[in-house]
Motif scaffolding. Structure first.
Motif, PDB file in Angstrom:
ATOM      1  N   THR A   6      27.162   8.326  -2.855  1.00  0.00           N
ATOM      2  CA  THR A   6      26.039   8.727  -2.176  1.00  0.00           C
ATOM      3  C   THR A   6      26.619   9.599  -1.042  1.00  0.00           C
ATOM      4  OG1 THR A   6      24.668   6.801  -2.724  1.00  0.00           O
ATOM      5  CG2 THR A   6      24.156   8.139  -0.807  1.00  0.00           C
ATOM      6  N   VAL A   7      26.157  10.645  -0.756  1.00  0.00           N
ATOM      7  CA  VAL A   7      26.500  11.576   0.288  1.00  0.00           C
ATOM      8  C   VAL A   7      25.284  11.635   1.353  1.00  0.00           C
ATOM      9  CG1 VAL A   7      27.146  14.059   0.717  1.00  0.00           C
ATOM     10  CG2 VAL A   7      27.614  13.081  -1.577  1.00  0.00           C
ATOM     11  N   LEU A   8      25.909  11.243   2.610  1.00  0.00           N
ATOM     12  CA  LEU A   8      24.938  11.327   3.919  1.00  0.00           C
ATOM     13  C   LEU A   8      25.543  12.237   4.796  1.00  0.00           C
ATOM     14  CD1 LEU A   8      24.829   7.324   4.473  1.00  0.00           C
ATOM     15  CD2 LEU A   8      23.218   8.854   3.085  1.00  0.00           C
ATOM     16  N   GLY A   9      24.984  13.381   4.572  1.00  0.00           N
ATOM     17  CA  GLY A   9      25.566  14.686   5.557  1.00  0.00           C
ATOM     18  C   GLY A   9      25.157  14.377   6.859  1.00  0.00           C
ATOM     19  N   GLY A  10      24.136  13.791   7.114  1.00  0.00           N
ATOM     20  CA  GLY A  10      23.606  13.615   8.594  1.00  0.00           C
ATOM     21  C   GLY A  10      23.351  14.887   9.485  1.00  0.00           C
ATOM     22  N   ASP A  11      23.882  14.835  10.802  1.00  0.00           N
ATOM     23  CA  ASP A  11      23.503  16.057  11.645  1.00  0.00           C
ATOM     24  C   ASP A  11      24.701  16.756  11.844  1.00  0.00           C
ATOM     25  OD1 ASP A  11      21.067  14.599  11.624  1.00  0.00           O
ATOM     26  OD2 ASP A  11      22.010  13.062  13.077  1.00  0.00           O
ATOM     27  N   PHE A  38      26.717  12.803  -7.739  1.00  0.00           N
ATOM     28  CA  PHE A  38      26.475  12.749  -6.227  1.00  0.00           C
ATOM     29  C   PHE A  38      24.981  12.705  -5.945  1.00  0.00           C
ATOM     30  CE2 PHE A  38      30.616  14.758  -7.042  1.00  0.00           C
ATOM     31  CZ  PHE A  38      31.397  14.381  -6.070  1.00  0.00           C
ATOM     32  N   GLN A  39      24.620  11.864  -5.089  1.00  0.00           N
ATOM     33  CA  GLN A  39      23.067  11.768  -4.748  1.00  0.00           C
ATOM     34  C   GLN A  39      23.225  11.754  -3.237  1.00  0.00           C
ATOM     35  OE1 GLN A  39      22.219   8.297  -6.740  1.00  0.00           O
ATOM     36  NE2 GLN A  39      23.129   6.863  -5.227  1.00  0.00           N
ATOM     37  N   LEU A  62      19.659   4.015  -2.347  1.00  0.00           N
ATOM     38  CA  LEU A  62      20.845   4.856  -2.956  1.00  0.00           C
ATOM     39  C   LEU A  62      22.162   4.199  -2.629  1.00  0.00           C
ATOM     40  CD1 LEU A  62      19.254   8.265  -2.329  1.00  0.00           C
ATOM     41  CD2 LEU A  62      19.286   6.971  -4.628  1.00  0.00           C
ATOM     42  N   CYS A  63      22.455   3.970  -1.310  1.00  0.00           N
ATOM     43  CA  CYS A  63      23.742   3.445  -1.027  1.00  0.00           C
ATOM     44  C   CYS A  63      24.161   2.393  -1.789  1.00  0.00           C
ATOM     45  CB  CYS A  63      24.017   3.037   0.558  1.00  0.00           C
ATOM     46  SG  CYS A  63      23.833   4.493   1.501  1.00  0.00           S
ATOM     47  N   LEU A  70      30.102   8.772   1.103  1.00  0.00           N
ATOM     48  CA  LEU A  70      30.661   9.853   1.942  1.00  0.00           C
ATOM     49  C   LEU A  70      29.702  10.342   3.203  1.00  0.00           C
ATOM     50  CD1 LEU A  70      33.231  11.545   2.126  1.00  0.00           C
ATOM     51  CD2 LEU A  70      32.102  13.312   0.729  1.00  0.00           C
ATOM     52  N   LEU A  71      30.191  10.270   4.309  1.00  0.00           N
ATOM     53  CA  LEU A  71      29.218  10.196   5.351  1.00  0.00           C
ATOM     54  C   LEU A  71      29.834  11.379   6.316  1.00  0.00           C
ATOM     55  CD1 LEU A  71      26.842   9.253   7.573  1.00  0.00           C
ATOM     56  CD2 LEU A  71      28.575   7.467   8.025  1.00  0.00           C
TER      57      LEU A  71
END
Ligand code: IPM
Ligand code: MN
Length: 357
Positions: A6-11, A38-39, A62-63, A70-71
């Motif tokens: 799971t990809v949490l790009g964030g801000d 990848f989600q 999702l996590c 990956l954050l």
């Protein structure tokens, strides 16, 4: 192997740096015959804007259904009003707590080719290679607190149990066993009761690891030694807030905050991997952020959550070889030398990966 990430790009620069790391993970998968799925999900300030919650239930599930996260980074000026009811950082703390990620591994090394970017004399940086193990789900970040709006007092509490100290200490001792067998435990036992419990517990755990040399340092003196004689340290274990502060300090040894990766781990193999830098709103959207901390976090993901040691080492070697070939983003550029964009730097790492593998 098959894995879901799971990809949490964030801000801020978060989505820019995770995109580069994801493209390199895809390269690793192609080279090694792995199938990574990848989600992407909303997290942090962008999730507050979209859903009113920095860690929405859809993101959480999702996590939960992935091998690793990956954050990028969270936060930004538009969400930092101190009186706001929800803040992006709360998402990060809830994520850590929800998955029981009690240990945050932050490796710090000095890169000889970047020595001029560190504010210390180059000879002090020789041989600097340490691993911080920061306790991540206890202490003041999670203790009882009281905030009274505009009232005239407020408090936070540092609470640790023996079990919480034992588990993170064991992880740090095991890490030391696989390195130079030296562990430094950092506390403030001359003042804080929680630190006296910390020190006593670490000493008890030490009996299980007779091959590791253990010292204790007080956090104020350690903060000084970290800059005066950084090469002396191997593995350092400390409580949550001390670890937060000391790892930003240690980042100057690597030449840029953009260089440092981290892994947040619990009991199993699931982990959250993120660079230690923040969302850098001042350079967001420009495509110039240093992606190294995130790429090296992706390497830690391969190692710790997917048990792909050779792939992890290959990705780390590719970053080093890109640096050796002179590839630099603007934060670590040589005077008068052109700086690469984040994506161009990523391509240099990709080329090195292909050449090696
Ligand atoms: C870090 C950050 C976080 C922390 C903030 C954003 C909550 O500084 O990961 O080091 O304090 O843990
Ligand atoms: Mn921090």
């Amino acid at each position: 192997m098959q894995a879901t990430i799971t990809v949490l790009g964030g801000d801020g620069i978060g989505p820019e740096v995770t995109a580069i790391a994801v493209s390199l993970l895809k390269e690793v998968a192609a080279l090694g015959g792995h199938a990574f799925t990848f989600q992407e999900a909303l997290f942090g300030g962008c999730a507050i804007d979209a859903a009113g919650d920095p860690f929405p239930p859809e993101t959480r599930s999702l996590c939960e259904n992935s091998h690793a996260v990956l954050l990028g980074a969270v936060g930004g000026p538009q969400w930092s009003d101190p009186s706001a009811a929800v803040r992006p950082e709360q998402g990060l703390l809830r994520l850590r707590q929800h998955f029981g990620l009690f240990a945050n591994l932050r490796p710090v090394r000095a890169y000889p080719m970047l020595a001029r970017h560190a504010p210390l004399r180059a000879e002090l940086l020789e041989g600097v290679d340490m691993l911080f193990v920061r306790e991540l789900t206890g202490g003041a970040y999670f203790g009882a607190r009281q905030e009274q709006g505009e009232g005239d007092s407020a408090y936070d509490t540092i609470l640790y149990t023996v079990a919480e100290v034992e588990r993170v200490a064991r992880l740090a001792f095991r890490a030391a066993q696989s390195r130079r067998k030296h562990l430094t435990s950092v506390d403030k036992a001359n003042v804080l009761a929680s630190s006296r419990l910390w020190q006593r517990t670490v000493k008890q755990v030490a009996a299980e690891f007779p091959d590791v040399r253990l010292d204790h340092a007080l956090v104020d003196s350690f903060a000084m030694q970290l800059i005066r004689t950084p090469a002396r340290f191997d593995v350092i274990v400390t409580e949550n807030m001390f670890g937060d502060i000391l790892t930003d300090e240690a980042a100057v040894l690597a030449g840029s905050l953009g260089m440092l990766p981290s892994a947040s781990l619990g009991e199993g193999t699931f982990g959250v991997y993120e660079p230690i830098h923040g969302s850098a709103p001042d350079i967001a959207g420009k495509g110039i952020a240093n992606p190294i901390g995130t790429i090296l976090s992706a390497a830690m993901l391969l190692r710790h959550s997917l048990n792909l040691e050779a792939e992890a080492a290959a990705l780390e070697a590719a970053v080093l070889s890109a640096l050796e070939s002179g590839a630099r983003t603007s934060d670590i550029a040589e005077p008068n030398a052109p700086a690469l964009s984040s994506a161009e730097f990523g391509e240099r790492v990709r080329a090195a990966l292909r050449k090696a593998g």
